[in-house]
Scaffold this motif. Structure first.
Motif, PDB file in Angstrom:
ATOM      1  N   SER A 135     -25.203  21.259 -19.568  1.00 12.84           N
ATOM      2  CA  SER A 135     -25.190  21.958 -20.855  1.00 12.84           C
ATOM      3  C   SER A 135     -24.894  20.992 -21.988  1.00 12.84           C
ATOM      4  N   ALA A 136     -23.949  20.066 -21.748  1.00  8.90           N
ATOM      5  CA  ALA A 136     -23.611  19.086 -22.774  1.00  8.90           C
ATOM      6  C   ALA A 136     -24.807  18.181 -23.072  1.00  8.90           C
ATOM      7  N   LEU A 137     -25.538  17.754 -22.044  1.00  5.61           N
ATOM      8  CA  LEU A 137     -26.713  16.913 -22.250  1.00  5.61           C
ATOM      9  C   LEU A 137     -27.799  17.647 -23.025  1.00  5.61           C
ATOM     10  N   LEU A 138     -27.990  18.929 -22.709  1.00  5.86           N
ATOM     11  CA  LEU A 138     -28.974  19.724 -23.446  1.00  5.86           C
ATOM     12  C   LEU A 138     -28.583  19.861 -24.909  1.00  5.86           C
TER      13      LEU A 138
ATOM     14  N   LEU B  88       0.839  -1.186   0.000  1.00  2.00           N
ATOM     15  CA  LEU B  88       0.000   0.000   0.000  1.00  2.00           C
ATOM     16  C   LEU B  88       0.879   1.242   0.000  1.00  2.00           C
ATOM     17  N   ASP B  89       0.473   2.249  -0.774  1.00  2.00           N
ATOM     18  CA  ASP B  89       1.150   3.543  -0.799  1.00  2.00           C
ATOM     19  C   ASP B  89       0.184   4.609  -0.335  1.00  2.00           C
ATOM     20  N   ARG B  90       0.669   5.581   0.402  1.00  2.00           N
ATOM     21  CA  ARG B  90      -0.125   6.739   0.807  1.00  2.00           C
ATOM     22  C   ARG B  90       0.252   7.908  -0.089  1.00  2.00           C
ATOM     23  N   LYS B  91      -0.751   8.464  -0.767  1.00  2.00           N
ATOM     24  CA  LYS B  91      -0.499   9.574  -1.686  1.00  2.00           C
ATOM     25  C   LYS B  91      -1.498  10.686  -1.408  1.00  2.00           C
ATOM     26  N   GLU B  92      -1.017  11.901  -1.567  1.00  2.00           N
ATOM     27  CA  GLU B  92      -1.909  13.044  -1.481  1.00  2.00           C
ATOM     28  C   GLU B  92      -2.617  13.215  -2.819  1.00  2.00           C
ATOM     29  N   ARG B  93      -3.849  13.737  -2.788  1.00  2.00           N
ATOM     30  CA  ARG B  93      -4.584  13.966  -4.033  1.00  2.00           C
ATOM     31  C   ARG B  93      -5.412  15.229  -3.916  1.00  2.00           C
ATOM     32  N   TRP B  94      -5.716  15.781  -5.101  1.00  6.35           N
ATOM     33  CA  TRP B  94      -6.601  16.927  -5.164  1.00  6.35           C
ATOM     34  C   TRP B  94      -8.028  16.423  -5.364  1.00  6.35           C
ATOM     35  N   SER B  95      -8.991  17.107  -4.783  1.00  4.77           N
ATOM     36  CA  SER B  95     -10.399  16.776  -4.980  1.00  4.77           C
ATOM     37  C   SER B  95     -11.186  18.053  -5.256  1.00  4.77           C
ATOM     38  N   LEU B  96     -12.326  17.894  -5.907  1.00  5.03           N
ATOM     39  CA  LEU B  96     -13.136  19.055  -6.264  1.00  5.03           C
ATOM     40  C   LEU B  96     -13.772  19.669  -5.019  1.00  5.03           C
ATOM     41  N   SER B  97     -13.742  20.958  -4.973  1.00  4.32           N
ATOM     42  CA  SER B  97     -14.464  21.674  -3.932  1.00  4.32           C
ATOM     43  C   SER B  97     -15.934  21.765  -4.343  1.00  4.32           C
ATOM     44  N   TRP B  98     -16.772  22.333  -3.503  1.00  5.08           N
ATOM     45  CA  TRP B  98     -18.183  22.458  -3.868  1.00  5.08           C
ATOM     46  C   TRP B  98     -18.349  23.354  -5.080  1.00  5.08           C
ATOM     47  N   ARG B  99     -17.478  24.354  -5.206  1.00  5.45           N
ATOM     48  CA  ARG B  99     -17.544  25.224  -6.389  1.00  5.45           C
ATOM     49  C   ARG B  99     -17.179  24.438  -7.653  1.00  5.45           C
ATOM     50  N   GLY B 100     -16.133  23.613  -7.511  1.00  3.97           N
ATOM     51  CA  GLY B 100     -15.731  22.803  -8.659  1.00  3.97           C
ATOM     52  C   GLY B 100     -16.812  21.820  -9.069  1.00  3.97           C
ATOM     53  N   ARG B 101     -17.466  21.180  -8.084  1.00  2.70           N
ATOM     54  CA  ARG B 101     -18.547  20.243  -8.398  1.00  2.70           C
ATOM     55  C   ARG B 101     -19.720  20.946  -9.067  1.00  2.70           C
ATOM     56  N   LEU B 102     -20.007  22.165  -8.617  1.00  5.30           N
ATOM     57  CA  LEU B 102     -21.107  22.932  -9.216  1.00  5.30           C
ATOM     58  C   LEU B 102     -20.809  23.273 -10.671  1.00  5.30           C
ATOM     59  N   ILE B 103     -19.593  23.728 -10.928  1.00  4.28           N
ATOM     60  CA  ILE B 103     -19.215  24.072 -12.301  1.00  4.28           C
ATOM     61  C   ILE B 103     -19.252  22.840 -13.197  1.00  4.28           C
ATOM     62  N   LEU B 104     -18.742  21.709 -12.687  1.00  2.00           N
ATOM     63  CA  LEU B 104     -18.762  20.473 -13.465  1.00  2.00           C
ATOM     64  C   LEU B 104     -20.196  20.035 -13.765  1.00  2.00           C
ATOM     65  N   ALA B 105     -21.093  20.165 -12.786  1.00  2.80           N
ATOM     66  CA  ALA B 105     -22.493  19.793 -13.008  1.00  2.80           C
ATOM     67  C   ALA B 105     -23.134  20.672 -14.073  1.00  2.80           C
ATOM     68  N   LEU B 106     -22.807  21.968 -14.065  1.00  2.77           N
ATOM     69  CA  LEU B 106     -23.359  22.878 -15.075  1.00  2.77           C
ATOM     70  C   LEU B 106     -22.842  22.525 -16.466  1.00  2.77           C
ATOM     71  N   ILE B 107     -21.556  22.160 -16.550  1.00  2.41           N
ATOM     72  CA  ILE B 107     -20.981  21.781 -17.847  1.00  2.41           C
ATOM     73  C   ILE B 107     -21.656  20.513 -18.377  1.00  2.41           C
ATOM     74  N   LEU B 108     -21.847  19.517 -17.508  1.00  2.00           N
ATOM     75  CA  LEU B 108     -22.494  18.272 -17.932  1.00  2.00           C
ATOM     76  C   LEU B 108     -23.936  18.505 -18.352  1.00  2.00           C
TER      77      LEU B 108
END
Length: 262
Positions: free
Chosen positions: A52-55, A30-50
Motif C-alpha cells: 500500500s505504501a509503494l502504491l 556469545l549470549d543466548r536470548k529469546e526473541r519474537w518473530s513474525l508469524s505468517w499472519r504478521g508477515r502477510l499484514i506487513l506485506a500488505l502495508i508495504l
C-alpha cells in the motif's frame, strides 16, 4: 489421581529439576536470548502495508513529478530571456509575456542548430532562430538581442547561460534578475543551470510554457509524455547532483553587437 495427571506432574517436576541451559558460551562472547518473530499472519499484514505504501508513493510521483519539473517562478526582473530552441507555440507565449509585463529587454540564447555539425556562425544558432521567430510573430525589429553560444554538447543549456553571462560582462550591463522562458518540463533544469552560470548575485526566475501535444495531468497515458518526463527527470538529477563545472568556460565572443541583431 489418574495416570495422566501423574505423568503430567512427573514431567513438570522433571523440567523444574533439569539444569537450566547456559545463557552464555565461549567465555561470555556469545549470549543466548529469546526473541519474537513474525508469524505468517504478521508477515502477510506487513506485506500488505508495504504494498500500500509503494502504491501511494507511486501515485504521488505520477501526480507530482510533472509540476515539479514544469515549474513557473517569476522574479522581480526587467529582462526576459528566451531559449531559442523552443517551438513556435512557446515563442508566441514568450512574446505575449514580454508585451504584457514590465520587461525592458528581451534576449534569445542557444547554440548551433542541430544538424549543422557544430558552430558555423552566429546566425546558424538557436539564438538566431528564436530571434527570427519573435520578429516573425510581431516583435518590433531591433527589440531583441540574440546571444549565441558555440557549445554543442550535453551541457548546451549551461553553455547558453555562460554565453549570456559573458555578454552582460562584456557590455558592462549590471543585472540583478532575469526570467527565462522555456518549455514546460525543461523549466526546473533551465533555472538550475542558469543560476549556476550567473551566480548568486543574479536572481533567476523561470516561466514554463505548457506543451499542447498531450494532457499534462495524465502524462503517463502518452508515450511521448513518459519519454519526456523520464528523460527530463534523469537530466535534472544529473544537473542537480552530478554536474559540477570545475571552472567557468573561457569567455567567448558568442554574441553579435547591439546593432547587429538582424
Amino acid at each position: 489421581m489418574s495416570d495422566t495427571s501423574k505423568v503430567s506432574s512427573t514431567a513438570t517436576m522433571a523440567s523444574q529439576l533439569a539444569p537450566a541451559e547456559p545463557r552464555h558460551a565461549l567465555w561470555g562472547l556469545l549470549d543466548r536470548k529469546e526473541r519474537w518473530s513474525l508469524s505468517w499472519r504478521g508477515r502477510l499484514i506487513l506485506a500488505l502495508i508495504l504494498a500500500s505504501a509503494l502504491l501511494l508513493v507511486g501515485a504521488l510521483v505520477l501526480k507530482g513529478v510533472y509540476p515539479f519539473l514544469a515549474t513557473t517562478h517569476r522574479v522581480n526582473a526587467n529582462i526576459l530571456v528566451v531559449e531559442g530552441w523552443i517551438h513556435e507555440y512557446a515563442i508566441r507565449a514568450a512574446l505575449k509575456e514580454f508585451q504584457s509585463n514590465h520587461y525592458a529587454r528581451i534576449f534569445t540564447t542557444g547554440g548551433p542548430v542541430e544538424g549543422t555539425g557544430g558552430y558555423i556562425n552566429d546566425y546558424c544558432t538557436s539564438a538566431s532562430v528564436g530571434a527570427d521567430l519573435l520578429r516573425k510573430n510581431g516583435l518590433a525589429n531591433g527589440s531583441v538581442q540574440m546571444v549565441p553560444s558555440r557549445v554543442m554538447d550535453r551541457d548546451r543549456t549551461y553553455g547558453s547561460a555562460v554565453a549570456l553571462r559573458n555578454w552582460f560582462r562584456d557590455h558592462n550591463m549590471a543585472v540583478s534578475g532575469i526570467d527565462v522562458v522555456t518549455e514546460d518540463l525543461h523549466a526546473r533544469r533551465t533555472r538550475l543551470l542558469f543560476q549556476k552560470a550567473l551566480g548568486d548575485k543574479v536572481t533567476v526566475g523561470v516561466i514554463a510554457i505548457p506543451k499542447p501535444d498531450y494532457d499534462a495531468k495524465h502524462w503517463w497515458s502518452y508515450s511521448e509524455g513518459v519519454k519526456q518526463v523520464v528523460g527530463e527527470a534523469t537530466a535534472y538529477i544529473y544537473a542537480r547532483f552530478l554536474f559540477h563545472p570545475s571552472e567557468p568556460p573561457p569567455v567567448q565572443k558568442a554574441a553579435a553587437s547591439d546593432s547587429d541583431t538582424r
